[in-house]
Design an enzyme around this catalytic site. Structure first.
Site, PDB file in Angstrom:
ATOM      1  N   ASP A 131     -44.583 -66.106  39.314  1.00 19.04           N
ATOM      2  CA  ASP A 131     -45.962 -65.620  39.371  1.00 19.04           C
ATOM      3  C   ASP A 131     -46.853 -66.529  38.526  1.00 19.04           C
ATOM      4  O   ASP A 131     -46.361 -67.306  37.695  1.00 19.04           O
ATOM      5  CB  ASP A 131     -46.031 -64.178  38.840  1.00 19.04           C
ATOM      6  CG  ASP A 131     -47.329 -63.463  39.217  1.00 19.04           C
ATOM      7  OD1 ASP A 131     -48.142 -64.041  39.969  1.00 19.04           O
ATOM      8  OD2 ASP A 131     -47.517 -62.325  38.754  1.00 19.04           O
ATOM      9  N   LYS A 132     -48.133 -66.428  38.769  1.00 14.85           N
ATOM     10  CA  LYS A 132     -49.116 -67.088  37.898  1.00 14.85           C
ATOM     11  C   LYS A 132     -50.128 -66.025  37.489  1.00 14.85           C
ATOM     12  O   LYS A 132     -50.281 -64.987  38.148  1.00 14.85           O
ATOM     13  CB  LYS A 132     -49.801 -68.283  38.574  1.00 14.85           C
ATOM     14  CG  LYS A 132     -50.590 -68.016  39.824  1.00 14.85           C
ATOM     15  CD  LYS A 132     -51.983 -67.494  39.665  1.00 14.85           C
ATOM     16  CE  LYS A 132     -52.992 -68.375  39.015  1.00 14.85           C
ATOM     17  NZ  LYS A 132     -54.380 -67.790  39.220  1.00 14.85           N
ATOM     18  N   HIS A 133     -50.802 -66.281  36.391  1.00 14.16           N
ATOM     19  CA  HIS A 133     -51.814 -65.320  35.939  1.00 14.16           C
ATOM     20  C   HIS A 133     -52.946 -66.094  35.284  1.00 14.16           C
ATOM     21  O   HIS A 133     -52.706 -67.013  34.519  1.00 14.16           O
ATOM     22  CB  HIS A 133     -51.187 -64.339  34.940  1.00 14.16           C
ATOM     23  CG  HIS A 133     -52.081 -63.195  34.586  1.00 14.16           C
ATOM     24  ND1 HIS A 133     -52.201 -62.073  35.377  1.00 14.16           N
ATOM     25  CD2 HIS A 133     -52.921 -63.012  33.535  1.00 14.16           C
ATOM     26  CE1 HIS A 133     -53.067 -61.244  34.818  1.00 14.16           C
ATOM     27  NE2 HIS A 133     -53.518 -61.786  33.706  1.00 14.16           N
ATOM     28  N   SER A 134     -54.157 -65.715  35.623  1.00 14.75           N
ATOM     29  CA  SER A 134     -55.317 -66.370  35.016  1.00 14.75           C
ATOM     30  C   SER A 134     -55.955 -65.417  34.023  1.00 14.75           C
ATOM     31  O   SER A 134     -55.953 -64.200  34.240  1.00 14.75           O
ATOM     32  CB  SER A 134     -56.316 -66.733  36.118  1.00 14.75           C
ATOM     33  OG  SER A 134     -57.599 -66.919  35.574  1.00 14.75           O
TER      34      SER A 134
ATOM     35  N   THR B 128     -58.865 -60.446  41.309  1.00 14.52           N
ATOM     36  CA  THR B 128     -58.190 -60.724  42.586  1.00 14.52           C
ATOM     37  C   THR B 128     -58.086 -59.466  43.451  1.00 14.52           C
ATOM     38  O   THR B 128     -58.223 -59.508  44.669  1.00 14.52           O
ATOM     39  CB  THR B 128     -56.782 -61.300  42.302  1.00 14.52           C
ATOM     40  OG1 THR B 128     -56.963 -62.460  41.492  1.00 14.52           O
ATOM     41  CG2 THR B 128     -56.055 -61.686  43.561  1.00 14.52           C
TER      42      THR B 128
ATOM     43  N   ARG C 136     -58.902 -50.142  24.467  1.00 16.22           N
ATOM     44  CA  ARG C 136     -59.422 -51.414  23.920  1.00 16.22           C
ATOM     45  C   ARG C 136     -60.744 -51.781  24.581  1.00 16.22           C
ATOM     46  O   ARG C 136     -61.667 -52.287  23.934  1.00 16.22           O
ATOM     47  CB  ARG C 136     -58.409 -52.534  24.165  1.00 16.22           C
ATOM     48  CG  ARG C 136     -57.204 -52.485  23.253  1.00 16.22           C
ATOM     49  CD  ARG C 136     -56.120 -53.428  23.748  1.00 16.22           C
ATOM     50  NE  ARG C 136     -56.571 -54.792  23.836  1.00 16.22           N
ATOM     51  CZ  ARG C 136     -56.173 -55.661  24.776  1.00 16.22           C
ATOM     52  NH1 ARG C 136     -55.302 -55.310  25.698  1.00 16.22           N
ATOM     53  NH2 ARG C 136     -56.631 -56.892  24.776  1.00 16.22           N
TER      54      ARG C 136
ATOM     55  N   SER D  22     -50.340 -57.299  26.455  1.00 16.51           N
ATOM     56  CA  SER D  22     -50.861 -56.624  27.642  1.00 16.51           C
ATOM     57  C   SER D  22     -50.456 -57.384  28.907  1.00 16.51           C
ATOM     58  O   SER D  22     -49.909 -56.804  29.856  1.00 16.51           O
ATOM     59  CB  SER D  22     -52.390 -56.534  27.521  1.00 16.51           C
ATOM     60  OG  SER D  22     -52.958 -56.125  28.727  1.00 16.51           O
TER      61      SER D  22
ATOM     62  N   LYS E 282     -46.781 -56.428  31.705  1.00 13.02           N
ATOM     63  CA  LYS E 282     -46.818 -56.221  33.160  1.00 13.02           C
ATOM     64  C   LYS E 282     -45.926 -57.243  33.865  1.00 13.02           C
ATOM     65  O   LYS E 282     -45.264 -56.950  34.848  1.00 13.02           O
ATOM     66  CB  LYS E 282     -48.264 -56.337  33.656  1.00 13.02           C
ATOM     67  CG  LYS E 282     -49.112 -55.142  33.248  1.00 13.02           C
ATOM     68  CD  LYS E 282     -50.588 -55.344  33.495  1.00 13.02           C
ATOM     69  CE  LYS E 282     -51.228 -56.189  32.456  1.00 13.02           C
ATOM     70  NZ  LYS E 282     -52.639 -55.998  32.187  1.00 13.02           N
ATOM     71  N   LYS E 283     -45.919 -58.466  33.339  1.00 10.64           N
ATOM     72  CA  LYS E 283     -45.124 -59.523  33.989  1.00 10.64           C
ATOM     73  C   LYS E 283     -43.635 -59.280  33.786  1.00 10.64           C
ATOM     74  O   LYS E 283     -42.840 -59.522  34.679  1.00 10.64           O
ATOM     75  CB  LYS E 283     -45.530 -60.897  33.443  1.00 10.64           C
ATOM     76  CG  LYS E 283     -47.009 -61.229  33.673  1.00 10.64           C
ATOM     77  CD  LYS E 283     -47.325 -61.299  35.149  1.00 10.64           C
ATOM     78  CE  LYS E 283     -48.815 -61.412  35.419  1.00 10.64           C
ATOM     79  NZ  LYS E 283     -49.161 -61.293  36.840  1.00 10.64           N
TER      80      LYS E 283
HETATM   81  N1  URA Z   1     -55.862 -59.155  31.020  1.00  9.03           N
HETATM   82  C1  URA Z   1     -54.918 -58.233  30.702  1.00  9.03           C
HETATM   83  O1  URA Z   1     -54.125 -57.822  31.544  1.00  9.03           O
HETATM   84  N2  URA Z   1     -54.893 -57.769  29.439  1.00  9.03           N
HETATM   85  C2  URA Z   1     -55.736 -58.202  28.473  1.00  9.03           C
HETATM   86  O2  URA Z   1     -55.631 -57.745  27.362  1.00  9.03           O
HETATM   87  C3  URA Z   1     -56.714 -59.166  28.811  1.00  9.03           C
HETATM   88  C4  URA Z   1     -56.747 -59.638  30.096  1.00  9.03           C
END
Ligand code: URA
Length: 438
Positions: free
Chosen positions: A82-85, A122, A170, A185, A189-190
């Site tokens: 996976d990638k995440h921005s 996304t 938050r 955070s 999830k990843k």
């Molecule tokens: N995206 C996330 O999933 N968590 C954060 O804390 C900031 C950006």
């Protein structure tokens, strides 16, 4: 340990024990911790920070607060990647990269988010496709990943629920911009998604959450190091967000542009550079290529042969979208009733763009949310954005505003004009790929 004693310890700068962190996250998940206690903890971390061992313990506890996905029983013939921005404006890279990596042999279970602040999400983009189900159950999600090679969906209630609760707190207590909390955070999830490799695209610049290169580098290092300590191979690129990445910003507009890009309309060099750079790192992490050159060749072939576009089409159809979406996206994507050109008042080279301001224009047009519960207008946004270094004649368009009515279009046009700085000489542009880690 009592929650108030745990919070007091962090408030006073102590290092927290992994078992106490686990118990605290357990209480956050089962609701026995109050919102005030969670907020106080987040603020204590914001000011005191966490050591790497504490961030690892927090990440693991949040990942394990819900279901942990396991892909092993599917016997997939490739790595789960996976990638995440970290988020930006006109950043629709995921829409192109997920099917592209799938076409190269990877499997991409992408759990993405909605727009946050001035940045697009996304998930909101894909929700512009009629019928697309961004909340399938776990079995459906797995089937789509297996059959299409990629599925982009939203976070379900059962995936890292501790993050969902803490993130919402938050968001309204000014504690988002904490490097250890962002790290935990994202990675919780990843890890819960059962990945075998993750590439982070950490954005830096005036349209990013991390405005300075120094902060972006610190975030990239934190994410890569904590991911590795949790057993997840990871790499990060820091990419420039001093300008929108794509020449469009807005949900349906970005989907339309991504589909056109996958089908061969690839005139935008900046977008290609980031898609390719992140794609190369993904293929290398997944051992799908032995060198960067081989990875780049594989990606180019998957694009040029139409294989990546075909994967996107398969993903959309398998998640309930139209079967002919990629052939005829214009038949399905919503179009805003008013389109207004924003002409440049003087000729010149695009020198600087207030990118965050452009993101906020999209939000104000209705393409993002002012409050969490707002619905969004997928049709509105900006297209034809003039990009850095481009020469614009006097009276030629800097952008096209897509709006619900004339008044909002005109107000948006005035703000777009203010966001652009033109100069008589072409200035040097910063490199798009600013640094890398891992
Ligand atoms: N995206 C996330 O999933 N968590 C954060 O804390 C900031 C950006």
């Amino acid at each position: 340990m009592l929650a108030q004693e745990f919070i007091r310890a962090k408030r006073d700068g102590a290092v927290l024990a992994p078992d106490d962190i686990k118990a605290f996250i357990g209480a956050l998940t089962d609701g026995s911790l109050s919102e005030g206690q969670a907020a106080a903890f987040a603020m204590a971390v914001f000011f005191r920070g966490l050591e790497q061992g504490e961030t690892v313990a927090l990440t693991r506890a949040m990942a394990q607060s819900g279901d942990m996905m396991d892909w092993s029983h599917l016997n997939l013939p490739g790595p789960v990647l996976d990638k995440h921005s970290t988020g930006g404006v006109g950043d629709n890279v995921s829409l192109m990269l997920a099917p592209l990596v799938a076409a190269c042999g990877g499997f991409v279970p992408m759990i993405s988010g909605r727009g946050l602040g001035h940045t697009g999400g996304t998930l909101d983009k894909l929700d512009a496709i009629p019928g697309y189900n961004s909340r399938p159950d776990a079995e459906h999600f797995k089937r789509v990943v297996r059959d299409a090679g990629a599925a982009i969906i939203g976070q379900t209630k059962r995936l890292a629920p501790a993050d969902q609760r803490l993130y919402a707190i938050r968001d309204v207590t000014a504690t988002v911009e904490s490097i250890p909390l962002i790290t935990a955070s994202i990675l919780s999830k990843k890890l819960a998604a059962g990945l075998q490799g993750l590439v982070m695209d950490v954005k830096s610049g005036n349209g990013a959450f991390m405005p300075t290169l120094e902060r972006a580098e610190a975030l990239a290092a934190s994410i890569v190091d904590v991911a590795k300590a949790c057993g997840l191979p990871a790499a990060a690129l820091i990419t420039n967000m001093d300008a929108p990445l794509a020449p469009v910003a807005g949900n349906a507009l970005e989907v339309s542009q991504a589909v056109a890009w996958l089908k061969g309309a690839r005139e935008d060099a900046r977008l290609r550079e980031v898609v390719m750079a992140v794609g190369v790192r993904m293929l290398r992490l997944g051992a799908l290529a032995a060198s960067d050159e081989e990875a780049a060749e594989k990606l180019a072939k998957a694009l040029d042969s139409g294989a990546a576009a075909e994967r996107f089409a398969r993903m959309v159809a398998a998640l309930g979208g139209p079967g002919d979406f990629v052939e005829r996206p214009e038949k399905y994507l919503p179009v805003a009733p008013v389109q207004l050109s924003v002409p440049a008042v003087q000729a010149g080279f695009v020198d600087a763009i207030a990118t965050r301001a452009l993101g906020l224009v999209v939000v104000e047009l209705g393409g993002g949310r002012r409050r969490a519960e707002d619905s969004i207008d997928a049709a509105v946004g900006l297209s034809g954005l003039a990009l850095p270094g481009q020469f614009v004649e006097r009276g030629a368009p800097l952008a096209l505003v897509h709006a619900r009515d004339r008044a909002t279009a005109e107000a948006a046009g005035a703000r777009v004009l203010q966001a652009y700085q033109l100069s008589a000489k072409a200035g040097a542009q910063p490199p798009l790929i600013m640094a890398s880690r891992g």
